[in-house]
Design a protein around this motif. Structure first.
Motif, PDB file in Angstrom:
ATOM      1  N   GLY A 258     -17.558 -12.101   0.764  1.00 30.55           N
ATOM      2  CA  GLY A 258     -16.270 -12.610   1.195  1.00 30.55           C
ATOM      3  C   GLY A 258     -15.583 -13.444   0.133  1.00 30.55           C
ATOM      4  N   VAL A 259     -14.734 -14.352   0.588  1.00 32.58           N
ATOM      5  CA  VAL A 259     -13.931 -15.208  -0.272  1.00 32.58           C
ATOM      6  C   VAL A 259     -14.384 -16.651  -0.078  1.00 32.58           C
ATOM      7  CG1 VAL A 259     -11.579 -15.969  -0.757  1.00 32.58           C
ATOM      8  CG2 VAL A 259     -11.992 -13.630  -0.014  1.00 32.58           C
ATOM      9  N   GLN A 260     -14.451 -17.373  -1.187  1.00 36.28           N
ATOM     10  CA  GLN A 260     -14.815 -18.782  -1.124  1.00 36.28           C
ATOM     11  C   GLN A 260     -13.710 -19.604  -1.777  1.00 36.28           C
ATOM     12  OE1 GLN A 260     -18.983 -19.697  -2.162  1.00 36.28           O
ATOM     13  NE2 GLN A 260     -19.111 -17.515  -2.629  1.00 36.28           N
ATOM     14  N   ALA A 261     -13.587 -20.856  -1.343  1.00 34.83           N
ATOM     15  CA  ALA A 261     -12.583 -21.736  -1.927  1.00 34.83           C
ATOM     16  C   ALA A 261     -13.012 -23.181  -1.789  1.00 34.83           C
ATOM     17  CB  ALA A 261     -11.236 -21.541  -1.242  1.00 34.83           C
ATOM     18  N   TYR A 262     -12.471 -23.990  -2.666  1.00 28.22           N
ATOM     19  CA  TYR A 262     -12.547 -25.443  -2.528  1.00 28.22           C
ATOM     20  C   TYR A 262     -11.206 -25.891  -1.990  1.00 28.22           C
ATOM     21  CZ  TYR A 262     -16.786 -25.349  -5.308  1.00 28.22           C
ATOM     22  OH  TYR A 262     -18.053 -25.093  -5.762  1.00 28.22           O
TER      23      TYR A 262
ATOM     24  N   ASP B 284     -12.145 -12.735   4.270  1.00 31.65           N
ATOM     25  CA  ASP B 284     -11.063 -12.299   3.394  1.00 31.65           C
ATOM     26  C   ASP B 284     -10.050 -13.425   3.240  1.00 31.65           C
ATOM     27  OD1 ASP B 284      -9.340 -12.195   5.706  1.00 31.65           O
ATOM     28  OD2 ASP B 284     -10.071 -10.177   6.116  1.00 31.65           O
ATOM     29  N   VAL B 285      -9.056 -13.212   2.399  1.00 29.52           N
ATOM     30  CA  VAL B 285      -8.066 -14.240   2.108  1.00 29.52           C
ATOM     31  C   VAL B 285      -7.269 -14.628   3.351  1.00 29.52           C
ATOM     32  CG1 VAL B 285      -5.984 -14.751   0.757  1.00 29.52           C
ATOM     33  CG2 VAL B 285      -7.901 -13.590  -0.318  1.00 29.52           C
ATOM     34  N   ASP B 286      -6.957 -13.658   4.200  1.00 30.30           N
ATOM     35  CA  ASP B 286      -6.204 -13.964   5.418  1.00 30.30           C
ATOM     36  C   ASP B 286      -6.990 -14.904   6.327  1.00 30.30           C
ATOM     37  OD1 ASP B 286      -4.030 -12.431   4.656  1.00 30.30           O
ATOM     38  OD2 ASP B 286      -4.773 -10.636   5.668  1.00 30.30           O
ATOM     39  N   GLU B 287      -8.276 -14.633   6.504  1.00 31.19           N
ATOM     40  CA  GLU B 287      -9.112 -15.505   7.338  1.00 31.19           C
ATOM     41  C   GLU B 287      -9.220 -16.896   6.721  1.00 31.19           C
ATOM     42  OE1 GLU B 287     -13.778 -15.746   8.486  1.00 31.19           O
ATOM     43  OE2 GLU B 287     -12.811 -13.796   8.827  1.00 31.19           O
TER      44      GLU B 287
ATOM     45  N   ARG C  22      -2.268 -33.943   2.960  1.00 30.32           N
ATOM     46  CA  ARG C  22      -1.985 -32.849   2.014  1.00 30.32           C
ATOM     47  C   ARG C  22      -3.265 -32.105   1.686  1.00 30.32           C
ATOM     48  NH1 ARG C  22       1.502 -34.266  -3.013  1.00 30.32           N
ATOM     49  NH2 ARG C  22       3.085 -33.653  -1.533  1.00 30.32           N
ATOM     50  N   THR C  23      -3.133 -30.797   1.484  1.00 28.34           N
ATOM     51  CA  THR C  23      -4.274 -29.985   1.054  1.00 28.34           C
ATOM     52  C   THR C  23      -3.874 -29.145  -0.152  1.00 28.34           C
ATOM     53  OG1 THR C  23      -3.737 -28.113   2.502  1.00 28.34           O
ATOM     54  CG2 THR C  23      -5.222 -29.787   3.397  1.00 28.34           C
ATOM     55  N   LEU C  24      -4.879 -28.796  -0.933  1.00 27.47           N
ATOM     56  CA  LEU C  24      -4.704 -27.896  -2.072  1.00 27.47           C
ATOM     57  C   LEU C  24      -5.901 -26.961  -2.084  1.00 27.47           C
ATOM     58  CD1 LEU C  24      -3.284 -27.086  -4.776  1.00 27.47           C
ATOM     59  CD2 LEU C  24      -4.806 -28.739  -5.875  1.00 27.47           C
ATOM     60  N   MET C  25      -5.658 -25.652  -1.966  1.00 26.68           N
ATOM     61  CA  MET C  25      -6.753 -24.684  -1.928  1.00 26.68           C
ATOM     62  C   MET C  25      -6.945 -24.073  -3.304  1.00 26.68           C
ATOM     63  SD  MET C  25      -7.471 -21.464   0.613  1.00 26.68           S
ATOM     64  CE  MET C  25      -6.133 -20.453   0.058  1.00 26.68           C
ATOM     65  N   CYS C  26      -8.188 -24.071  -3.764  1.00 22.83           N
ATOM     66  CA  CYS C  26      -8.555 -23.473  -5.048  1.00 22.83           C
ATOM     67  C   CYS C  26      -9.566 -22.370  -4.761  1.00 22.83           C
ATOM     68  CB  CYS C  26      -9.184 -24.526  -5.962  1.00 22.83           C
ATOM     69  SG  CYS C  26      -8.135 -25.946  -6.269  1.00 22.83           S
ATOM     70  N   THR C  27      -9.112 -21.130  -4.837  1.00 21.33           N
ATOM     71  CA  THR C  27      -9.965 -19.990  -4.537  1.00 21.33           C
ATOM     72  C   THR C  27     -10.951 -19.768  -5.682  1.00 21.33           C
ATOM     73  OG1 THR C  27      -8.145 -19.003  -3.316  1.00 21.33           O
ATOM     74  CG2 THR C  27      -9.966 -17.550  -3.898  1.00 21.33           C
ATOM     75  N   VAL C  28     -12.199 -19.508  -5.325  1.00 19.44           N
ATOM     76  CA  VAL C  28     -13.230 -19.238  -6.321  1.00 19.44           C
ATOM     77  C   VAL C  28     -13.060 -17.815  -6.857  1.00 19.44           C
ATOM     78  CG1 VAL C  28     -15.725 -18.966  -6.670  1.00 19.44           C
ATOM     79  CG2 VAL C  28     -14.857 -20.826  -5.222  1.00 19.44           C
ATOM     80  N   VAL C  29     -13.107 -17.673  -8.185  1.00 16.21           N
ATOM     81  CA  VAL C  29     -13.048 -16.362  -8.812  1.00 16.21           C
ATOM     82  C   VAL C  29     -14.337 -16.157  -9.618  1.00 16.21           C
ATOM     83  CG1 VAL C  29     -10.537 -16.278  -8.939  1.00 16.21           C
ATOM     84  CG2 VAL C  29     -11.822 -17.236 -10.835  1.00 16.21           C
ATOM     85  N   HIS C  30     -14.748 -14.931  -9.726  1.00 18.39           N
ATOM     86  CA  HIS C  30     -15.949 -14.601 -10.487  1.00 18.39           C
ATOM     87  C   HIS C  30     -15.508 -13.797 -11.699  1.00 18.39           C
ATOM     88  CE1 HIS C  30     -18.454 -16.085  -7.253  1.00 18.39           C
ATOM     89  NE2 HIS C  30     -17.596 -15.496  -6.439  1.00 18.39           N
ATOM     90  N   LEU C  31     -15.536 -14.424 -12.856  1.00 19.38           N
ATOM     91  CA  LEU C  31     -15.053 -13.803 -14.089  1.00 19.38           C
ATOM     92  C   LEU C  31     -16.182 -13.115 -14.832  1.00 19.38           C
ATOM     93  CD1 LEU C  31     -12.776 -16.710 -15.258  1.00 19.38           C
ATOM     94  CD2 LEU C  31     -12.094 -14.665 -14.022  1.00 19.38           C
TER      95      LEU C  31
END
Length: 78
Positions: free
Chosen positions: A2-6, A49-52, A69-78
């Motif tokens: 799935g998708v992970q974020a901070y 997924d991103v929508d969820e 306030r919130t700020l979402m930082c999606t985890v990417v795997h480079l």
């Protein structure tokens, strides 16, 4: 996997501990820690997924009392 974020969260003064406890109990939140610096709480979240993930942030995290306030930082795997 799935998708992970901070999710970086700013809170009202004196609400940091309450917010960290409240969001830690939400489905999809794997960690929630009070921190120092420009943000008060940092959350690690996981979704199918991103929508969820977006629904978790908008419908549940942002509606938690004490969050300003919130700020979402999606985890990417480079």
């Amino acid at each position: 996997m799935g998708v992970q974020a901070y999710i970086l969260i700013q809170t009202d003064v004196g609400r940091t501990a309450d917010v960290a406890r409240a969001v830690a109990g939400l489905d999809g939140v794997t960690d929630a820690e009070a921190v120092t610096g420009p943000y008060d709480v940092i959350v690690r979240a996981r979704a199918a997924d991103v929508d969820e993930l977006g629904r978790l942030v908008v419908a549940q995290i942002q509606s938690t009392p004490g969050i300003t306030r919130t700020l979402m930082c999606t985890v990417v795997h480079l």
